[in-house]
Design a protein around this motif. Sequence first.
Motif, PDB file in Angstrom:
ATOM      1  N   UNK A  35      14.656  18.228  14.140  1.00 12.80           N
ATOM      2  CA  UNK A  35      13.306  18.325  13.585  1.00 12.80           C
ATOM      3  C   UNK A  35      12.987  17.095  12.756  1.00 12.80           C
ATOM      4  N   UNK A  36      11.854  16.497  13.007  1.00 16.28           N
ATOM      5  CA  UNK A  36      11.420  15.371  12.173  1.00 16.28           C
ATOM      6  C   UNK A  36      10.269  15.874  11.303  1.00 16.28           C
ATOM      7  N   UNK A  37      10.477  15.835   9.997  1.00 18.18           N
ATOM      8  CA  UNK A  37       9.527  16.453   9.060  1.00 18.18           C
ATOM      9  C   UNK A  37       8.343  15.522   8.855  1.00 18.18           C
ATOM     10  N   UNK A  38       7.398  15.592   9.804  1.00 15.64           N
ATOM     11  CA  UNK A  38       6.281  14.630   9.848  1.00 15.64           C
ATOM     12  C   UNK A  38       5.257  14.877   8.755  1.00 15.64           C
ATOM     13  N   UNK A  39       4.729  16.121   8.667  1.00 14.02           N
ATOM     14  CA  UNK A  39       3.593  16.301   7.759  1.00 14.02           C
ATOM     15  C   UNK A  39       3.557  17.705   7.153  1.00 14.02           C
ATOM     16  N   UNK A  40       3.301  17.722   5.850  1.00 17.96           N
ATOM     17  CA  UNK A  40       3.160  18.972   5.099  1.00 17.96           C
ATOM     18  C   UNK A  40       1.679  19.125   4.757  1.00 17.96           C
ATOM     19  N   UNK A  41       1.143  20.323   4.993  1.00 25.33           N
ATOM     20  CA  UNK A  41      -0.287  20.531   4.791  1.00 25.33           C
ATOM     21  C   UNK A  41      -0.550  21.617   3.749  1.00 25.33           C
ATOM     22  N   UNK A  42      -1.484  21.342   2.849  1.00 28.53           N
ATOM     23  CA  UNK A  42      -1.922  22.327   1.858  1.00 28.53           C
ATOM     24  C   UNK A  42      -3.400  22.111   1.606  1.00 28.53           C
ATOM     25  N   UNK A  43      -3.937  22.738   0.538  1.00 25.96           N
ATOM     26  CA  UNK A  43      -5.369  22.578   0.306  1.00 25.96           C
ATOM     27  C   UNK A  43      -5.668  21.577  -0.795  1.00 25.96           C
ATOM     28  N   UNK A  44      -4.731  21.455  -1.720  1.00 28.13           N
ATOM     29  CA  UNK A  44      -4.959  20.593  -2.883  1.00 28.13           C
ATOM     30  C   UNK A  44      -4.175  19.285  -2.705  1.00 28.13           C
TER      31      UNK A  44
END
Length: 374
Positions: A35-44
Motif C-alpha cells: 500500500x502506498x499512502x497517497x492521500x488522506x482526506x478530511x474536511x478541515x
Amino acid sequence: MKEVGVALIGHRFMGRAHSNAYRQVVPFFRPRLTPRMRVLCGRDRKAVSRAAQELGWEEAATDWREVVNRPDVDLVDISTPGDSHAEIAIAAARAGKAILCEKPLANSVREAEAMLKAVEKAGVVHMLCHNYRRIPAVMLAKRLIDEGEIGTVHHFRGTYLQDWILDPDLPLLWRFQKAKAGSGALGDIASHSLDLGRFLVGEIAEVAGALETFIKTRPLVDNPKKKGRVTVDDASAAVVRFANGALGTIEGTRMAAGRKNYNRFEVNGSRGSIAFDLERMNELQVYLSSDPAPVRGFRTILVTDPDSHPYIRAWWPPGHIIGYEHTFVHTVYDLLEGIAKGKSPRPNFADGVANQRVLAAWEKSARSRRWQKV
Ligand SMILES: NC(=O)c1ccc[n+]([C@@H]2O[C@H](COP(=O)([O-])OP(=O)(O)OC[C@H]3O[C@@H](n4cnc5c(N)ncnc54)[C@H](O)[C@@H]3O)[C@@H](O)[C@H]2O)c1
C-alpha cells in the motif's frame, strides 16, 4: 513489489487505526501488494494536513470527490460517519477503485443495496471493516464450530457494552444524530455482535428487537447552553432466530456503567460451548462435554501459537500477545491479498447488506413490538 495507491477518507478514530494498519502490514505480513499512502482526506484543511503528517500520508486533501477520481489512487478507504458511505463508495466504484468501508455499511438498506450494486457492476474488490472477525481467537471459535466440535449450535449470545455516553453533558456528537449515524448503539456496536453471530452461526431469519433512548436531549456541540434532540437509540437488545434453528440474543448499549469495550459472545452447542471476551482477546474459553469427567470444565486457550493459529506467525513468538490495532492490520492484509487475486474478502458489501437488513428489521420490530422477518 507492485504498489496500491491508497486514499483514506476520515482521519480521526478509524482514520488513525487504518493508517497504522497500512504502515504495519508490509514489514510484518509481506503482502504481494504494497500500500502506498497517497492521500488522506478530511474536511478541515489544517486538521487533515496535520493528521497526514503525523500518520504518514504523502498528501492531504479536503474534497473526497477529487480524491476518489485520482489516477494514482487504486483503493479508497471510507472511514467517515455513515451518512457519507454510500455516496463515496458509489463514486469510488464508478472510478474503478477497490473499496474498504467502515461498518455499518450504510444508514439504510436502500443505500447498502445501491453500494453493492455499484461495486458488482464495476467489478471492483470490496470489503467491510468488521475487524473483530480477524482476531485469532475468533477465527479459532469459527473453526471449532465449523468442524462440529461443539455439535449443533443452540445459542448465540452476543453482548457489546460500553459506558461512554452516560454523562448527560456529553454533547450532541454526530453519533447521536440519526441523519448522520443512521442509528445509535444499534449500528455502532450491536452491528459488530450481529456480524459475529452471522460469521459464527449463520444467517438471521427473524428478530424481536427493542431500542431505548434514556437521555433525550444533549448540549449542542457549538453552543453548549442550548440543547438538541437525540434521534438515535442509547441501547438496543434483541432476540434473534437463526435460519438453522439456533436461538440468539444480541445486546448493544453505550450506557452500561463500568463496561468500556465489553464485546463478548458465547456459543452453546449440543456437545460444548465457546466463549470470547474482547477485553481478553488473546484467549478463548472452550468447554467440551467429551472431556473426561474429572477434568471437564471450561478451559482457557491462549490463542498465540504461530503453528496453529492464524495471523500470529507474522507477529511474535507464542504468548507474546497482540491487541486491538492488530485486527485492522489483519483486515488490510486480507484486503491486499484480495486485490491481488481480484476477489473480495469477507465480510464484503454483500455481508453489509445482510447485516443492514437485520438492523432494519430490528428497528421495525422495536416500533411495532412484534417479531419481524429479515
Ligand atoms: N471497526 C470498528 O471497530 C469501528 C470503530 C469505531 C468507528 N467505526 C466506524 O468508522 C466510521 C468513522 O467513525 P470514527 O469513530 O472514526 O469517527 P470520527 O468522528 O472519529 O472521525 C470521522 C472522520 O470523518 C471525517 N469526515 C466526516 N465527513 C466527511 C466528509 N464528508 N468528507 C471527508 N471527511 C469527512 C471527519 O473529518 C473525521 O476525520 C463510522 O462508520 C463508524 O461506525 C468502526
